[in-house]
Design a protein around this motif. Structure first.
Motif, PDB file in Angstrom:
ATOM      1  N   GLY A 174      39.766  36.064  43.351  1.00 33.45           N
ATOM      2  CA  GLY A 174      40.710  36.886  42.602  1.00 33.45           C
ATOM      3  C   GLY A 174      40.457  36.826  41.107  1.00 33.45           C
ATOM      4  N   VAL A 175      40.132  35.624  40.601  1.00 40.81           N
ATOM      5  CA  VAL A 175      39.809  35.478  39.181  1.00 40.81           C
ATOM      6  C   VAL A 175      38.545  36.266  38.837  1.00 40.81           C
ATOM      7  CG1 VAL A 175      39.236  33.834  37.354  1.00 40.81           C
ATOM      8  CG2 VAL A 175      40.924  33.214  39.106  1.00 40.81           C
ATOM      9  N   TYR A 205      37.308  38.824  40.477  1.00 42.49           N
ATOM     10  CA  TYR A 205      37.537  40.263  40.605  1.00 42.49           C
ATOM     11  C   TYR A 205      38.179  40.823  39.336  1.00 42.49           C
ATOM     12  CZ  TYR A 205      39.370  44.768  41.886  1.00 42.49           C
ATOM     13  OH  TYR A 205      39.666  46.104  41.883  1.00 42.49           O
ATOM     14  N   ARG A 206      39.138  40.101  38.789  1.00 36.21           N
ATOM     15  CA  ARG A 206      39.772  40.590  37.561  1.00 36.21           C
ATOM     16  C   ARG A 206      38.746  40.704  36.434  1.00 36.21           C
ATOM     17  NH1 ARG A 206      43.975  37.447  33.689  1.00 36.21           N
ATOM     18  NH2 ARG A 206      44.220  39.095  32.156  1.00 36.21           N
ATOM     19  N   HIS A 207      37.800  39.759  36.390  1.00 33.67           N
ATOM     20  CA  HIS A 207      36.780  39.785  35.340  1.00 33.67           C
ATOM     21  C   HIS A 207      35.853  40.988  35.486  1.00 33.67           C
ATOM     22  CE1 HIS A 207      34.167  37.936  32.281  1.00 33.67           C
ATOM     23  NE2 HIS A 207      33.150  38.330  33.027  1.00 33.67           N
ATOM     24  N   TYR A 208      35.535  41.331  36.751  1.00 37.15           N
ATOM     25  CA  TYR A 208      34.587  42.417  37.011  1.00 37.15           C
ATOM     26  C   TYR A 208      35.271  43.668  37.555  1.00 37.15           C
ATOM     27  CZ  TYR A 208      30.971  38.845  36.544  1.00 37.15           C
ATOM     28  OH  TYR A 208      30.149  37.850  36.072  1.00 37.15           O
ATOM     29  N   GLU A 209      36.563  43.780  37.391  1.00 38.57           N
ATOM     30  CA  GLU A 209      37.330  44.871  38.002  1.00 38.57           C
ATOM     31  C   GLU A 209      36.812  46.244  37.599  1.00 38.57           C
ATOM     32  OE1 GLU A 209      42.012  46.174  38.642  1.00 38.57           O
ATOM     33  OE2 GLU A 209      41.481  44.664  37.138  1.00 38.57           O
ATOM     34  N   ASN A 210      36.557  46.432  36.326  1.00 36.35           N
ATOM     35  CA  ASN A 210      36.102  47.745  35.862  1.00 36.35           C
ATOM     36  C   ASN A 210      34.727  48.091  36.419  1.00 36.35           C
ATOM     37  OD1 ASN A 210      38.444  48.151  34.372  1.00 36.35           O
ATOM     38  ND2 ASN A 210      37.583  47.173  32.542  1.00 36.35           N
ATOM     39  N   PHE A 264      46.395  37.459  50.066  1.00 33.77           N
ATOM     40  CA  PHE A 264      47.439  36.832  49.242  1.00 33.77           C
ATOM     41  C   PHE A 264      46.836  35.917  48.187  1.00 33.77           C
ATOM     42  CE2 PHE A 264      50.260  37.822  52.889  1.00 33.77           C
ATOM     43  CZ  PHE A 264      51.284  38.443  52.199  1.00 33.77           C
ATOM     44  N   PHE A 265      45.847  35.117  48.574  1.00 32.08           N
ATOM     45  CA  PHE A 265      45.246  34.189  47.620  1.00 32.08           C
ATOM     46  C   PHE A 265      44.451  34.938  46.551  1.00 32.08           C
ATOM     47  CE2 PHE A 265      46.131  31.429  51.204  1.00 32.08           C
ATOM     48  CZ  PHE A 265      46.545  30.257  50.595  1.00 32.08           C
ATOM     49  N   ILE A 266      43.786  36.016  46.932  1.00 26.83           N
ATOM     50  CA  ILE A 266      43.034  36.801  45.949  1.00 26.83           C
ATOM     51  C   ILE A 266      43.980  37.436  44.935  1.00 26.83           C
ATOM     52  CG2 ILE A 266      41.546  38.810  45.619  1.00 26.83           C
ATOM     53  CD1 ILE A 266      40.272  38.180  48.348  1.00 26.83           C
ATOM     54  N   THR A 267      45.090  37.988  45.411  1.00 26.70           N
ATOM     55  CA  THR A 267      46.038  38.605  44.478  1.00 26.70           C
ATOM     56  C   THR A 267      46.677  37.561  43.572  1.00 26.70           C
ATOM     57  OG1 THR A 267      47.789  38.522  46.182  1.00 26.70           O
ATOM     58  CG2 THR A 267      46.556  40.578  45.968  1.00 26.70           C
ATOM     59  N   ALA A 268      46.867  36.327  44.077  1.00 26.67           N
ATOM     60  CA  ALA A 268      47.391  35.257  43.223  1.00 26.67           C
ATOM     61  C   ALA A 268      46.366  34.891  42.157  1.00 26.67           C
ATOM     62  CB  ALA A 268      47.742  34.034  44.062  1.00 26.67           C
ATOM     63  N   GLY A 269      45.097  34.768  42.544  1.00 25.49           N
ATOM     64  CA  GLY A 269      44.058  34.447  41.575  1.00 25.49           C
ATOM     65  C   GLY A 269      43.859  35.529  40.535  1.00 25.49           C
ATOM     66  N   TYR A 270      44.152  36.755  40.904  1.00 23.81           N
ATOM     67  CA  TYR A 270      43.994  37.878  39.978  1.00 23.81           C
ATOM     68  C   TYR A 270      44.810  37.649  38.701  1.00 23.81           C
ATOM     69  CZ  TYR A 270      44.196  42.695  38.208  1.00 23.81           C
ATOM     70  OH  TYR A 270      44.113  43.814  37.422  1.00 23.81           O
ATOM     71  N   PHE A 271      45.961  37.000  38.834  1.00 26.18           N
ATOM     72  CA  PHE A 271      46.849  36.818  37.684  1.00 26.18           C
ATOM     73  C   PHE A 271      46.624  35.492  36.961  1.00 26.18           C
ATOM     74  CE2 PHE A 271      49.219  39.941  40.231  1.00 26.18           C
ATOM     75  CZ  PHE A 271      49.422  40.913  39.265  1.00 26.18           C
ATOM     76  N   PHE A 272      45.597  34.734  37.367  1.00 28.52           N
ATOM     77  CA  PHE A 272      45.293  33.482  36.671  1.00 28.52           C
ATOM     78  C   PHE A 272      44.664  33.803  35.319  1.00 28.52           C
ATOM     79  CE2 PHE A 272      42.565  29.892  35.570  1.00 28.52           C
ATOM     80  CZ  PHE A 272      43.431  28.823  35.757  1.00 28.52           C
ATOM     81  N   SER A 273      45.131  33.126  34.286  1.00 32.58           N
ATOM     82  CA  SER A 273      44.624  33.356  32.933  1.00 32.58           C
ATOM     83  C   SER A 273      43.923  32.101  32.428  1.00 32.58           C
ATOM     84  CB  SER A 273      45.776  33.720  31.992  1.00 32.58           C
ATOM     85  OG  SER A 273      45.329  33.771  30.648  1.00 32.58           O
ATOM     86  N   VAL A 321      33.927  29.495  37.313  1.00 32.43           N
ATOM     87  CA  VAL A 321      34.678  30.033  38.449  1.00 32.43           C
ATOM     88  C   VAL A 321      33.763  30.175  39.663  1.00 32.43           C
ATOM     89  CG1 VAL A 321      36.114  31.932  39.274  1.00 32.43           C
ATOM     90  CG2 VAL A 321      36.225  31.234  36.875  1.00 32.43           C
ATOM     91  N   ILE A 322      32.554  30.676  39.426  1.00 29.14           N
ATOM     92  CA  ILE A 322      31.589  30.802  40.512  1.00 29.14           C
ATOM     93  C   ILE A 322      31.278  29.433  41.105  1.00 29.14           C
ATOM     94  CG2 ILE A 322      29.210  31.461  41.072  1.00 29.14           C
ATOM     95  CD1 ILE A 322      29.451  33.629  38.899  1.00 29.14           C
ATOM     96  N   ALA A 323      31.151  28.429  40.250  1.00 31.51           N
ATOM     97  CA  ALA A 323      30.876  27.071  40.723  1.00 31.51           C
ATOM     98  C   ALA A 323      32.017  26.548  41.597  1.00 31.51           C
ATOM     99  CB  ALA A 323      30.648  26.140  39.533  1.00 31.51           C
TER     100      ALA A 323
END
Length: 375
Positions: free
Chosen positions: A211-212, A214-219, A41-50, A170-172
């Motif tokens: 989640g953030v 993952y979205r950056h490196y999704e491809n 749930f938290f990963i999917t929420a972070g996925y949509f963070f802009s 984000v990594i930090a």
């Protein structure tokens, strides 16, 4: 951001797994679910963070409070008001209590107002017997705002002192969250201003950051069978070894095992969701619908379990007072298949009620027209 049906399917799978976990399935299945379903749930929420939220933090916080604090407040107060009624009609009782052997009691007026104050001021004190998943509202609210603050801080430090990409901020944040929870678990430190010491909330910061990332490196990550097979292997080892999920208590090994199973569970679920979405059809539409309406399953799945508890009482000839068991009737619970019925009911009944509520005007008009014709 445009709707992402794959992530919606992930959320649909996650909420079904949460309900199944609360339904007390066989131990190995329960272990498998708990090592990754809340991180999902938290990963999917972070996925949509802009990153645009970093420039408008107050707008982001206001939206988080509207989508998390307001529903929490509304439903927590409702369940608090209904708490003593549950005793009057037998849905709760002091004879059977909860799964740890404790019992719950009707509230006095003093207890009622004390819990009301806690609900409003600290998002705690809710009726945990009918609202057992409500900690998630506070967890995601605190985690997302903490992530925003830390991300802004680290990004400014990186911009000022290095030429690194903003992704390193984000990594930090993720590393800082891991370090804090290592300190928390190693030395027993607690954040006194957060109920239960903040362990879950800090884990939430970590997985929100994942989640953030993952979205950056999704491809680059993509959906690969060998990766999903490896993730499944990790999760099977974790389930067999009784690794922990996002509990209020834990041990130092969680600093290694929970990120492994949380990330592995997300990647595997994401792969499965992409296959379902590509296939289309009823299952895909159903999971998208469930994933887009997880709030109502969170709120009402425990009370929906009571319908199956009535059936189980009849099936085994149990004491009718066992309807008061929390969350489900524990008799023979790891041997029979009632946990599947609990899972279906806990997911379907809230959503059926939601649809009836949304269509209430048309249904009222239809029944009024039928009544008028008959008269």
């Amino acid at each position: 951001m445009a709707r992402n049906n794959v992530i919606s399917i992930c959320k649909g799978i996650a909420i079904i797994l949460m309900v199944a976990g609360h339904a007390e399935p066989p131990t190995l299945i329960s272990n498998f679910i708990y090592i990754f379903h809340m991180p999902l749930f938290f990963i999917t929420a972070g996925y949509f963070f802009s990153r645009k939220h970093l420039d408008a933090p107050w707008e982001f916080c206001a939206r988080r409070f509207k989508s998390l604090y307001v529903p929490f407040l509304k439903w927590s107060v409702l369940f608090l008001v209904l708490h003593n009624l549950w005793f009057e009609i037998g849905l709760l009782n002091e004879q059977f209590g909860n799964w740890t052997g404790g019992v719950t009691h009707p509230y006095t007026w003093r207890q009622f107002f004390q819990r009301l104050f806690m609900i409003v001021t600290s998002m705690s004190g809710y009726d945990e017997f009918m609202a057992g998943a409500f900690w998630f509202f506070r967890g995601l609210l605190v985690a997302s705002i903490m992530f925003l603050v830390l991300n802004r801080l680290f990004e400014r430090l990186i911009d000022k002192h290095t030429d690194l990409s903003p992704v390193w901020a984000v990594i930090a944040v993720c590393v800082a969250a891991l370090a804090f929870n290592a300190y928390r678990l190693g030395f027993g430190f607690r954040i006194q201003t957060i109920p239960n010491g903040g362990l879950r909330e800090v884990w939430g910061v970590f997985f929100f950051g994942i989640g953030v990332l993952y979205r950056h490196y999704e491809n680059a990550v993509g959906s690969r069978w060998w990766l999903s097979a490896g993730c499944l292997a990790v999760m099977c080892v974790g389930a067999w070894s009784h690794w922990c999920g996002m509990n209020n208590s834990g041990q130092l090994r969680d600093i290694v095992t929970l990120p492994l199973t949380g990330v592995a569970g997300f990647l595997l679920t994401r792969h499965v969701a992409s296959i379902i979405e590509a296939a289309g059809g009823f299952v895909s539409r159903l999971l998208v619908y469930i994933g887009n309406n997880t709030l109502y399953v969170f709120v009402f799945h425990i009370i929906s379990f009571k319908a199956v508890s009535l059936l189980k009482i009849w099936w085994y000839g149990l004491d009718p007072a066992q309807i008061g068991c929390h969350m489900v009737i524990h008799y023979n619970n790891h041997e029979d298949l009632f946990w599947l019925l609990y899972t279906v009911a806990g997911t379907a009944i809230p959503l059926l009620g939601l649809e009836l509520w949304r269509r209430r005007r048309s249904l009222i008009s239809r029944f009024s027209g039928i009544a008028a014709q008959r008269s």
